[in-house]
Design an enzyme around this catalytic site. Structure first.
Site, PDB file in Angstrom:
ATOM      1  N   ARG A 166     -26.134  21.954 -34.659  1.00 12.25           N
ATOM      2  CA  ARG A 166     -25.983  22.105 -35.841  1.00 12.25           C
ATOM      3  C   ARG A 166     -24.912  22.798 -36.719  1.00 12.25           C
ATOM      4  O   ARG A 166     -24.668  23.824 -37.174  1.00 12.25           O
ATOM      5  CB  ARG A 166     -27.198  23.224 -36.316  1.00 12.25           C
ATOM      6  CG  ARG A 166     -28.581  22.620 -35.682  1.00 12.25           C
ATOM      7  CD  ARG A 166     -29.878  23.443 -36.355  1.00 12.25           C
ATOM      8  NE  ARG A 166     -30.211  22.956 -37.552  1.00 12.25           N
ATOM      9  CZ  ARG A 166     -30.875  23.921 -38.233  1.00 12.25           C
ATOM     10  NH1 ARG A 166     -31.804  24.830 -37.669  1.00 12.25           N
ATOM     11  NH2 ARG A 166     -31.251  23.582 -39.566  1.00 12.25           N
ATOM     12  N   LYS A 212     -41.029  27.061 -47.716  1.00 10.34           N
ATOM     13  CA  LYS A 212     -40.199  27.741 -47.192  1.00 10.34           C
ATOM     14  C   LYS A 212     -38.952  27.069 -47.561  1.00 10.34           C
ATOM     15  O   LYS A 212     -37.848  27.767 -47.964  1.00 10.34           O
ATOM     16  CB  LYS A 212     -40.267  27.964 -45.787  1.00 10.34           C
ATOM     17  CG  LYS A 212     -39.132  28.591 -45.007  1.00 10.34           C
ATOM     18  CD  LYS A 212     -39.451  28.358 -43.353  1.00 10.34           C
ATOM     19  CE  LYS A 212     -38.709  27.047 -42.865  1.00 10.34           C
ATOM     20  NZ  LYS A 212     -37.576  27.233 -41.962  1.00 10.34           N
ATOM     21  N   ARG A 252     -41.964  32.565 -39.268  1.00 13.97           N
ATOM     22  CA  ARG A 252     -40.860  32.259 -39.765  1.00 13.97           C
ATOM     23  C   ARG A 252     -41.011  31.146 -41.044  1.00 13.97           C
ATOM     24  O   ARG A 252     -40.391  31.237 -42.098  1.00 13.97           O
ATOM     25  CB  ARG A 252     -39.558  31.575 -39.039  1.00 13.97           C
ATOM     26  CG  ARG A 252     -39.099  32.545 -38.164  1.00 13.97           C
ATOM     27  CD  ARG A 252     -37.854  31.866 -37.328  1.00 13.97           C
ATOM     28  NE  ARG A 252     -36.732  31.679 -38.475  1.00 13.97           N
ATOM     29  CZ  ARG A 252     -36.017  30.923 -38.055  1.00 13.97           C
ATOM     30  NH1 ARG A 252     -35.422  30.719 -36.935  1.00 13.97           N
ATOM     31  NH2 ARG A 252     -35.009  30.612 -39.183  1.00 13.97           N
ATOM     32  N   ASP A 271     -39.483  17.847 -39.261  1.00 12.95           N
ATOM     33  CA  ASP A 271     -40.068  18.818 -39.042  1.00 12.95           C
ATOM     34  C   ASP A 271     -41.747  19.010 -38.826  1.00 12.95           C
ATOM     35  O   ASP A 271     -42.455  19.718 -38.685  1.00 12.95           O
ATOM     36  CB  ASP A 271     -39.711  19.836 -40.336  1.00 12.95           C
ATOM     37  CG  ASP A 271     -38.575  20.310 -40.474  1.00 12.95           C
ATOM     38  OD1 ASP A 271     -37.732  20.194 -39.482  1.00 12.95           O
ATOM     39  OD2 ASP A 271     -38.201  20.655 -41.694  1.00 12.95           O
TER      40      ASP A 271
HETATM   41  C1  EPZ Z   1     -32.936  21.277 -43.022  1.00 12.53           C
HETATM   42  O1  EPZ Z   1     -31.998  21.667 -42.173  1.00 12.53           O
HETATM   43  C2  EPZ Z   1     -34.222  22.054 -42.714  1.00 12.53           C
HETATM   44  N1  EPZ Z   1     -33.761  23.687 -42.829  1.00 12.53           N
HETATM   45  C3  EPZ Z   1     -34.515  21.638 -41.198  1.00 12.53           C
HETATM   46  O2  EPZ Z   1     -35.807  22.431 -41.270  1.00 12.53           O
HETATM   47  C4  EPZ Z   1     -34.859  20.273 -41.238  1.00 12.53           C
HETATM   48  O3  EPZ Z   1     -35.325  19.966 -40.066  1.00 12.53           O
HETATM   49  C5  EPZ Z   1     -33.694  19.631 -41.743  1.00 12.53           C
HETATM   50  O4  EPZ Z   1     -33.111  19.884 -42.991  1.00 12.53           O
HETATM   51  C6  EPZ Z   1     -33.739  18.113 -41.833  1.00 12.53           C
HETATM   52  O5  EPZ Z   1     -34.812  17.776 -42.963  1.00 12.53           O
HETATM   53  C7  EPZ Z   1     -33.854  24.052 -44.036  1.00 12.53           C
HETATM   54  O6  EPZ Z   1     -34.004  23.469 -45.082  1.00 12.53           O
HETATM   55  C8  EPZ Z   1     -33.611  25.752 -44.084  1.00 12.53           C
HETATM   56  P1  EPZ Z   1     -29.221  18.975 -41.969  1.00 12.53           P
HETATM   57  P2  EPZ Z   1     -30.248  21.510 -42.245  1.00 12.53           P
HETATM   58  O7  EPZ Z   1     -28.196  19.631 -42.360  1.00 12.53           O
HETATM   59  O8  EPZ Z   1     -29.932  21.443 -43.875  1.00 12.53           O
HETATM   60  C9  EPZ Z   1     -26.087  17.628 -38.487  1.00 12.53           C
HETATM   61  C10 EPZ Z   1     -37.455  23.985 -40.308  1.00 12.53           C
HETATM   62  O9  EPZ Z   1     -38.105  23.944 -39.189  1.00 12.53           O
HETATM   63  N2  EPZ Z   1     -25.159  18.297 -39.390  1.00 12.53           N
HETATM   64  O10 EPZ Z   1     -29.911  17.717 -42.820  1.00 12.53           O
HETATM   65  O11 EPZ Z   1     -29.649  22.233 -41.223  1.00 12.53           O
HETATM   66  C11 EPZ Z   1     -27.084  18.283 -38.114  1.00 12.53           C
HETATM   67  O12 EPZ Z   1     -26.760  19.188 -36.978  1.00 12.53           O
HETATM   68  C12 EPZ Z   1     -36.043  23.500 -40.398  1.00 12.53           C
HETATM   69  O13 EPZ Z   1     -38.107  24.224 -41.246  1.00 12.53           O
HETATM   70  C13 EPZ Z   1     -23.703  18.181 -39.106  1.00 12.53           C
HETATM   71  O14 EPZ Z   1     -23.380  17.650 -38.116  1.00 12.53           O
HETATM   72  O15 EPZ Z   1     -30.239  19.981 -41.813  1.00 12.53           O
HETATM   73  C14 EPZ Z   1     -28.255  17.477 -37.955  1.00 12.53           C
HETATM   74  O16 EPZ Z   1     -28.018  16.855 -36.921  1.00 12.53           O
HETATM   75  C15 EPZ Z   1     -35.418  23.098 -38.707  1.00 12.53           C
HETATM   76  N3  EPZ Z   1     -22.876  18.729 -39.748  1.00 12.53           N
HETATM   77  C16 EPZ Z   1     -28.155  16.619 -39.243  1.00 12.53           C
HETATM   78  O17 EPZ Z   1     -26.764  16.591 -39.446  1.00 12.53           O
HETATM   79  C17 EPZ Z   1     -23.131  19.577 -40.998  1.00 12.53           C
HETATM   80  O18 EPZ Z   1     -22.234  20.380 -41.482  1.00 12.53           O
HETATM   81  C18 EPZ Z   1     -29.116  16.910 -40.166  1.00 12.53           C
HETATM   82  O19 EPZ Z   1     -28.996  18.381 -40.559  1.00 12.53           O
HETATM   83  C19 EPZ Z   1     -24.456  19.526 -41.292  1.00 12.53           C
HETATM   84  C20 EPZ Z   1     -25.516  18.904 -40.421  1.00 12.53           C
END
Ligand code: EPZ
Length: 420
Positions: free
Chosen positions: A122, A22, A399, A307
């Protein structure tokens, strides 16, 4: 609304074929915006999230066709809009990632801010900082990002302050068509990043170092169409492996990249399940001996994936001893704990740490899915529990898991979907 009903206590036995990932598929879909030629994706999972992304791409003027089997054809030869409205973006955060490709190709875009979600605030500050570094003018107005890049984006040297999967992917999706070279430092290294780079490179992009902390992207003028197969879903595979370890039995996972779950296998083995693998399949076996406790903390890849944290916790609930689970990625990803407690689990949460005191048995109960992966942990717990578990709010599950009740049912699980 649908419910999943499980009569637990039956060990699993059979084979499960893993679908396309996904979290790769939805970013690969956004790639179509970077070219006027058709992009054909194979091994595409059919999920609510891919449907949401399809709806958004269609609203921008993309032809989106689901082909036979697991094919999807995307053709954005004539984009009619560069606006991604709130109503579509709020349904699925990753749709926000159309901002970069729209900016790269059309030099302007208006995309709704995604807002927070159940697992945490996020924010998207890293995405926006990176796009600004590539030369985009960005204004926030009434919940929207209004961005423009007169004359096009320009390559830049970008260092992410911490690892973000989404920001790394988003920057790649913009930098491929920028003028000159972009260097990404402290980039995410997830298999989904490599998948995105492989697809873009097959279309003529020049990306090196995907899967390493430093990635280089030499911008190109245009990208061509391609047929590309989505990488197998490591989170789906890990979920079924953990379900088998939790409920017991013998399950073979096929169409899986075992090397993408290097952080999981030793921990499942430590818990007492036998793991046998080759390149494309993994066999998980556990007899009637009690599970052992295992400590775990989530990390960016190649660390343990956030995840799979909830599903891992379901397994620890039945261990003979105390497991400490630390969630380092999201600040609010323990919402499954009170639901697991309704089934007899003994879990205490202190900030980012959960102390799981294993119990001898879980008992079926009505529970509520709170997010996608939390739902999967309730399924694993329900399969192992004595009696009936009813999981409400199944739309979370839909989802990200394709035919979950069919795949588990084929392994002997007494699981059904009930429409109310
Ligand atoms: C991706 O989310 C995945 N989603 C998530 O899977 C997964 O849990 C996550 O990566 C971590 O592996 C998709 O690929 C669609 P991040 P993403 O940016 O990209 C903070 C699922 O269940 N952050 O690596 O949103 C953020 O809040 C989902 O399939 C900022 O502060 O994750 C988090 O604490 C849930 N500012 C951390 O970084 C930003 O601009 C890591 O988030 C971006 C992120």
């Amino acid at each position: 609304m649908d419910k999943i009903v499980i009569e637990g206590g039956v060990p699993l036995s059979g084979e499960i074929s893993i679908s396309g990932a996904k979290n790769s598929a939805i970013k690969l879909m956004a790639v179509c915006l970077l070219t006027d030629q058709p992009l054909e994706l194979t091994n595409m999972p059919r999920l609510r999230d891919t449907r949401f992304m399809g709806q958004l791409l269609a609203s921008l003027g993309t032809q989106v066709e689901e082909g036979p089997g697991s094919r999807m054809l995307l053709h954005a030869n004539d984009l009619t809009s560069t606006t991604a409205p709130y109503d579509l973006v709020r349904k699925m955060r990753a749709t926000f990632n159309v901002l970069g490709p729209l900016l790269a190709r059309c030099h302007k875009a208006k995309v709704s801010l995604p807002g927070g979600c159940a697992i945490g605030a996020r924010p998207v500050n890293l995405h926006l900082d990176a796009l600004q570094a590539l030369g985009a003018d960005i204004e926030l107005s009434e919940g929207y990002v209004i961005a423009s890049a007169k004359g096009g984006l320009k390559g830049a040297d970008i260092t992410f302050p911490f690892i973000s999967v989404g920001a790394t992917e988003h920057t790649m999706l913009a930098a491929v068509l920028a003028k000159g070279e972009t260097v990404l430092n402290n980039a995410a290294r997830e298999p989904e990043i490599i998948d995105l780079a492989n697809c873009l490179n097959a279309m003529g992009a020049k990306i090196t170092g995907a899967g390493r902390s430093e990635m280089r992207i030499e911008g190109v003028k245009s990208l061509k169409g391609v047929t590309y197969s989505v990488v197998p879903d490591r989170i789906e595979a890990g979920t079924y492996a953990l379900a088998a370890a939790t409920a017991g039995g013998k399950v073979r996972l096929v169409n899986v990249r075992s090397d993408h779950l290097g952080s999981l296998w030793p921990l499942i083995a430590q818990a007492g399940a036998k793991v046998t693998m080759d390149e494309n399949s993994v066999l998980i076996e556990r007899g009637s001996t009690r599970l052992k406790p295992v400590d775990m903390e989530t990390q960016a890849y190649p660390g343990f994936p956030t995840d799979l944290q909830a599903q891992f916790m379901a397994m620890c609930c039945l261990a003979d001893g105390v497991s400490i689970i630390r969630e380092n990625i999201f600040e609010n990803r323990f919402m499954h704990c009170p639901e697991l407690a309704r089934m007899g689990a003994d879990i205490t949460v202190h900030g980012r740490e959960a102390v799981v005191r294993g119990v001898e048995k879980l008992t079926g109960a009505p529970v509520m899915a709170t997010d996608l992966r939390a739902s999967a942990s309730l399924i694993a717990a329900g399969l192992a529990a004595q009696g009936t578990t009813e999981i409400a709010r199944v739309y979370h599950l839909d989802r990200g898991f394709e035919h979950i009740e069919v795949k588990l049912g084929n392994c002997g699980a007494r699981i059904k979907r009930v429409s109310e």
